[in-house]
Design an enzyme around this catalytic site. Sequence first.
Site, mmCIF file in Angstrom:
data_model
loop_
_atom_site.group_PDB
_atom_site.id
_atom_site.type_symbol
_atom_site.label_atom_id
_atom_site.label_comp_id
_atom_site.label_asym_id
_atom_site.label_seq_id
_atom_site.Cartn_x
_atom_site.Cartn_y
_atom_site.Cartn_z
ATOM 1 N N ALA A 28 0.449 -1.407 -0.251
ATOM 2 C CA ALA A 28 -0.335 -0.104 -0.012
ATOM 3 C C ALA A 28 0.870 1.183 0.165
ATOM 4 O O ALA A 28 0.146 2.098 -0.186
ATOM 5 C CB ALA A 28 -1.022 0.319 1.543
ATOM 6 N N THR A 29 2.266 1.053 0.526
ATOM 7 C CA THR A 29 2.823 2.534 0.203
ATOM 8 C C THR A 29 2.787 2.552 -1.356
ATOM 9 O O THR A 29 2.849 3.616 -1.508
ATOM 10 C CB THR A 29 4.200 2.241 0.995
ATOM 11 O OG1 THR A 29 3.951 1.892 2.734
ATOM 12 C CG2 THR A 29 5.306 3.409 1.037
ATOM 13 N N ASN A 61 -5.542 4.004 10.977
ATOM 14 C CA ASN A 61 -4.506 2.779 11.927
ATOM 15 C C ASN A 61 -4.298 2.286 12.968
ATOM 16 O O ASN A 61 -4.486 1.925 13.401
ATOM 17 C CB ASN A 61 -3.300 3.018 10.912
ATOM 18 C CG ASN A 61 -2.711 3.767 10.687
ATOM 19 O OD1 ASN A 61 -3.356 5.179 10.125
ATOM 20 N ND2 ASN A 61 -1.154 3.844 10.801
ATOM 21 N N GLN A 77 -7.019 -0.767 6.365
ATOM 22 C CA GLN A 77 -7.318 -1.480 6.968
ATOM 23 C C GLN A 77 -8.212 -1.322 7.267
ATOM 24 O O GLN A 77 -8.859 -1.936 8.331
ATOM 25 C CB GLN A 77 -6.986 0.180 8.594
ATOM 26 C CG GLN A 77 -5.143 0.362 9.115
ATOM 27 C CD GLN A 77 -4.660 -1.157 9.374
ATOM 28 O OE1 GLN A 77 -5.228 -1.784 10.138
ATOM 29 N NE2 GLN A 77 -3.063 -0.931 9.571
ATOM 30 N N ALA A 106 -2.137 -7.019 1.059
ATOM 31 C CA ALA A 106 -2.470 -8.470 1.518
ATOM 32 C C ALA A 106 -2.422 -8.352 3.057
ATOM 33 O O ALA A 106 -2.531 -8.967 3.644
ATOM 34 C CB ALA A 106 -1.607 -8.889 0.517
ATOM 35 N N HIS A 107 -0.737 -7.833 3.351
ATOM 36 C CA HIS A 107 -0.128 -8.539 5.473
ATOM 37 C C HIS A 107 -0.847 -7.794 5.712
ATOM 38 O O HIS A 107 -0.846 -8.391 7.005
ATOM 39 C CB HIS A 107 1.101 -7.953 5.121
ATOM 40 C CG HIS A 107 1.076 -6.597 5.533
ATOM 41 N ND1 HIS A 107 1.402 -6.182 6.612
ATOM 42 C CD2 HIS A 107 1.761 -5.347 4.660
ATOM 43 C CE1 HIS A 107 1.847 -4.548 5.833
ATOM 44 N NE2 HIS A 107 1.652 -4.811 5.493
ATOM 45 N N THR A 157 7.756 -7.224 -12.893
ATOM 46 C CA THR A 157 7.637 -8.420 -13.156
ATOM 47 C C THR A 157 6.644 -8.723 -11.480
ATOM 48 O O THR A 157 6.851 -8.070 -10.884
ATOM 49 C CB THR A 157 8.513 -9.309 -13.170
ATOM 50 O OG1 THR A 157 9.477 -9.465 -14.103
ATOM 51 C CG2 THR A 157 8.306 -11.173 -13.115
ATOM 52 N N CYS A 174 5.108 1.868 12.180
ATOM 53 C CA CYS A 174 6.346 2.667 11.317
ATOM 54 C C CYS A 174 6.482 3.963 11.855
ATOM 55 O O CYS A 174 7.845 4.672 11.602
ATOM 56 C CB CYS A 174 5.532 3.579 9.978
ATOM 57 S SG CYS A 174 4.137 2.451 9.280
HETATM 58 N N1 PLP Z 1 -1.976 2.731 5.192
HETATM 59 C C1 PLP Z 1 -2.005 2.627 5.973
HETATM 60 C C2 PLP Z 1 -3.658 2.867 6.342
HETATM 61 C C3 PLP Z 1 -1.655 1.677 6.464
HETATM 62 O O1 PLP Z 1 -1.514 1.234 8.077
HETATM 63 C C4 PLP Z 1 -0.358 1.066 6.367
HETATM 64 C C5 PLP Z 1 0.502 0.472 7.108
HETATM 65 O O2 PLP Z 1 0.931 0.384 8.131
HETATM 66 C C6 PLP Z 1 0.444 1.510 4.782
HETATM 67 C C7 PLP Z 1 -0.197 2.141 4.152
HETATM 68 C C8 PLP Z 1 1.263 0.809 4.338
HETATM 69 O O3 PLP Z 1 1.144 -0.338 3.801
HETATM 70 P P1 PLP Z 1 2.712 -1.234 2.551
HETATM 71 O O4 PLP Z 1 3.207 -2.095 4.222
HETATM 72 O O5 PLP Z 1 1.488 -2.177 2.519
HETATM 73 O O6 PLP Z 1 3.531 -0.807 2.467
#
Ligand code: PLP
Length: 407
Positions: free
Chosen positions: A73-74, A153, A181, A202-203, A242, A343
């Site tokens: 998601a980042t 989050n 989330q 996914a995680h 890929t 983070c």
């Molecule tokens: N956005 C939110 C709200 C999150 O909680 C997170 C994960 O900490 C992310 C983005 C980032 O996701 P990823 O770890 O898949 O890069």
Amino acid sequence: MQLPIYLDYHATTPVDPRVFEAMAPYFSKTFGNAASRSHVFGWEAEAAVDVAREQLARALNASTKEIVFTSGATESDNLAILGVARHFREKGRHVVTAATEHSAVLDSCRALEKENFRVTYLIPEKTGEISVERIREAIDEDTILVSLMLANNEIGTIQNLAEVGALCRERGVLFHTDAVQGFGKIPFDVQAAHVDLASITAHKIYGPKGVGALYVRAQRPRVRLEPILHGGGHERGMRSGTLNVPGIVGFGVAAELAVGEMPEESQRLRRLRLRLFDGLSSRLEGVGLNGPALPRIEADGSLAADVEERRLPGNLNVSFAGVDGEALLSSLKDLAVSSGAACTSASLKPSHVLQAIGVPDALAHASIRYGLGRWTSAEEIDYAIETTAAEVLRLREHAPLPAGQTR
Ligand code: PLP
């Protein structure tokens, strides 16, 4: 019951064994490159990716050509925000977001400011919600994008995206949501929410780390964006690289399971979360709830009919007045919890989310986020109540802090 107890499901989740099993053949047996067109290895990999794309599209109420796979998601947040802004830079140079967004959104916006875009960071109400009126006021003739997360989050606040989406559509502004989330935990439908772009990963839903997706609306309107990765033109030119076939297979299965099990699982989590909050508040004074009120639940665990749920079912964020949060966290050795977003927990700065909703620094430092998930049991919750209460009482007795002071 095994120690330590994992109560940090917002940070990440273990891979569900059913997901792991589905992924296994794609590491060394069906290992082809999904972009290889000339042999069966490639075709099999592509077919597996197609299945996952369908599973995700169904989970979002989207179509398969609207799913762009990413590394997480980042990357999805970066692609949505930088990609849209750069593509539409001639149309306008203003973006609206919230001060409580994840750093992947906030830092993408800061990067845009360096490219001469203007960004409005809205301050939410005490619950973490941003009213549609605030967004209406913030949009001007130069606005090209609004980015607002589905669920927070740290404090679990669920935003009313449908109202904001309808406003954005009316004003001709694109609407992105970081749905990380909320996806798989609460109902989320890109059509009902009038969302144009949505980031997922996914995680956080019992899938593997390092794979995510960006939903990009294909019609009414067709969203265009400038890619941030350049190369082989994968994913309809929006994201070269890929494809992570085993990861994508796992993501699809994880999404299907999460959406399918959501009704029962969310009731179970709400009940456990209330047990945790009631247990802490009955043993301790000075327990402050950060974020939206806890919804009332019926005896069968379902949400009371008159309640509009504004908090993720597995989220509890509380402050313990008069204790040093870092001392508390380090004394809770058998509990894996967090004092802010994973983070940012490397720094000792109070959480930007708690600051934005007006929690004083002292209380923000003394706050704990409990994230409940698929393997959280009542026994674990009872253990968490007892150890937290015992440690808070011990710290208050041995290292008392004057109110309003952390260290
Ligand atoms: N956005 C939110 C709200 C999150 O909680 C997170 C994960 O900490 C992310 C983005 C980032 O996701 P990823 O770890 O898949 O890069």
